[in-house]
Design a protein around this motif. Structure first.
Motif, mmCIF file in Angstrom:
data_model
loop_
_atom_site.group_PDB
_atom_site.id
_atom_site.type_symbol
_atom_site.label_atom_id
_atom_site.label_comp_id
_atom_site.label_asym_id
_atom_site.label_seq_id
_atom_site.Cartn_x
_atom_site.Cartn_y
_atom_site.Cartn_z
ATOM 1 N N UNK A 128 19.134 -6.074 9.310
ATOM 2 C CA UNK A 128 17.912 -6.277 8.536
ATOM 3 C C UNK A 128 17.648 -4.989 7.770
ATOM 4 N N UNK A 129 17.426 -5.099 6.480
ATOM 5 C CA UNK A 129 17.084 -3.926 5.672
ATOM 6 C C UNK A 129 15.565 -3.782 5.671
ATOM 7 N N UNK A 130 15.105 -2.567 5.869
ATOM 8 C CA UNK A 130 13.685 -2.226 5.768
ATOM 9 C C UNK A 130 13.595 -1.052 4.800
ATOM 10 N N UNK A 131 12.840 -1.223 3.733
ATOM 11 C CA UNK A 131 12.625 -0.142 2.775
ATOM 12 C C UNK A 131 11.330 0.590 3.081
ATOM 13 N N UNK A 132 11.367 1.903 3.002
ATOM 14 C CA UNK A 132 10.176 2.735 3.170
ATOM 15 C C UNK A 132 10.023 3.576 1.908
ATOM 16 N N UNK A 133 9.040 3.231 1.083
ATOM 17 C CA UNK A 133 8.839 3.942 -0.176
ATOM 18 C C UNK A 133 7.989 5.186 0.098
ATOM 19 N N UNK A 134 8.409 6.315 -0.456
ATOM 20 C CA UNK A 134 7.717 7.573 -0.163
ATOM 21 C C UNK A 134 6.893 8.098 -1.330
ATOM 22 N N UNK A 135 6.980 7.461 -2.499
ATOM 23 C CA UNK A 135 6.237 7.982 -3.643
ATOM 24 C C UNK A 135 5.152 7.027 -4.139
ATOM 25 N N UNK A 136 4.735 6.111 -3.290
ATOM 26 C CA UNK A 136 3.722 5.152 -3.709
ATOM 27 C C UNK A 136 3.008 4.570 -2.489
ATOM 28 N N UNK A 137 1.784 4.138 -2.708
ATOM 29 C CA UNK A 137 1.031 3.454 -1.661
ATOM 30 C C UNK A 137 1.272 1.954 -1.705
ATOM 31 N N UNK A 138 2.100 1.519 -2.651
ATOM 32 C CA UNK A 138 2.346 0.093 -2.821
ATOM 33 C C UNK A 138 3.721 -0.283 -2.284
ATOM 34 N N UNK A 139 3.724 -1.236 -1.389
ATOM 35 C CA UNK A 139 4.975 -1.784 -0.892
ATOM 36 C C UNK A 139 5.248 -3.099 -1.606
ATOM 37 N N UNK A 140 6.276 -3.771 -1.181
ATOM 38 C CA UNK A 140 6.613 -5.083 -1.725
ATOM 39 C C UNK A 140 7.257 -5.896 -0.613
ATOM 40 N N UNK A 141 6.467 -6.790 -0.054
ATOM 41 C CA UNK A 141 6.951 -7.595 1.064
ATOM 42 C C UNK A 141 7.412 -8.967 0.607
ATOM 43 N N UNK A 142 7.548 -9.162 -0.698
ATOM 44 C CA UNK A 142 7.895 -10.482 -1.228
ATOM 45 C C UNK A 142 9.350 -10.871 -0.974
#
Length: 155
Positions: free
Chosen positions: A79-93
């Motif tokens: 399972x890939x899980x992305x953790x964005x470090x330069x934004x408060x916005x994720x994308x769970x779509x």
């Protein structure tokens, strides 16, 4: 004047003797920006990708990772899980590659010297492979096979 200096000395000593709050890492393996636990699968290895929206290499490797992870030897094992470090916005779509805004707590367990940095871990958090920089299809396959082999040995 003596009373003022004595008062400030007393205040300084009182403040400096206060018990400092110790840094306590989250009890969860991963947390989002708000400290909420990131849901992780219990039956798959996790490809933990620390990325930045401003990182062109990160954006180019996302479709590569998604393509390779669907291939027969890897399907239903990762399972890939992305953790964005330069934004408060994720994308769970995208359930194949959900992206959460990362908490600084995550960097205690998973140091990120730059983006992209990818860890392949067990559901318990054991690091099997660490990848610095973007992946190609060929080397991502090698890293996934390497993780499967290490996970099999550790059982």
């Amino acid at each position: 004047m003596k009373k003022v200096l004595t008062f400030f000395l007393f205040v300084f000593l009182f403040i400096s003797c206060q018990e400092e709050k110790a840094f306590r890492p989250s009890p969860y393996l991963l947390t989002d920006k708000n400290g909420n636990p990131v849901p992780l699968p219990k039956d798959k290895l996790i490809v933990l990708n620390f990325m930045a929206y401003s990182c062109s290499a990160c954006m180019k490797e996302m479709p590569v990772m998604k393509k390779v992870i669907k291939e027969k030897p890897f399907k239903d094992k990762f399972q890939i899980i992305g953790m964005v470090i330069d934004s408060d916005k994720g994308d769970l779509s995208d359930p194949l590659f959900p992206i959460y805004p990362s908490s600084s707590q995550n960097f205690v367990r998973f140091p990120v010297p730059g983006t992209p940095t990818t860890y392949i871990i067990t559901p318990e958090g054991k690091k099997l492979v660490v990848i610095y920089g973007a992946v190609t299809e060929e080397n991502f396959r090698k890293f996934l096979f390497q993780a499967l082999k290490k996970a099999k040995k550790s059982k």
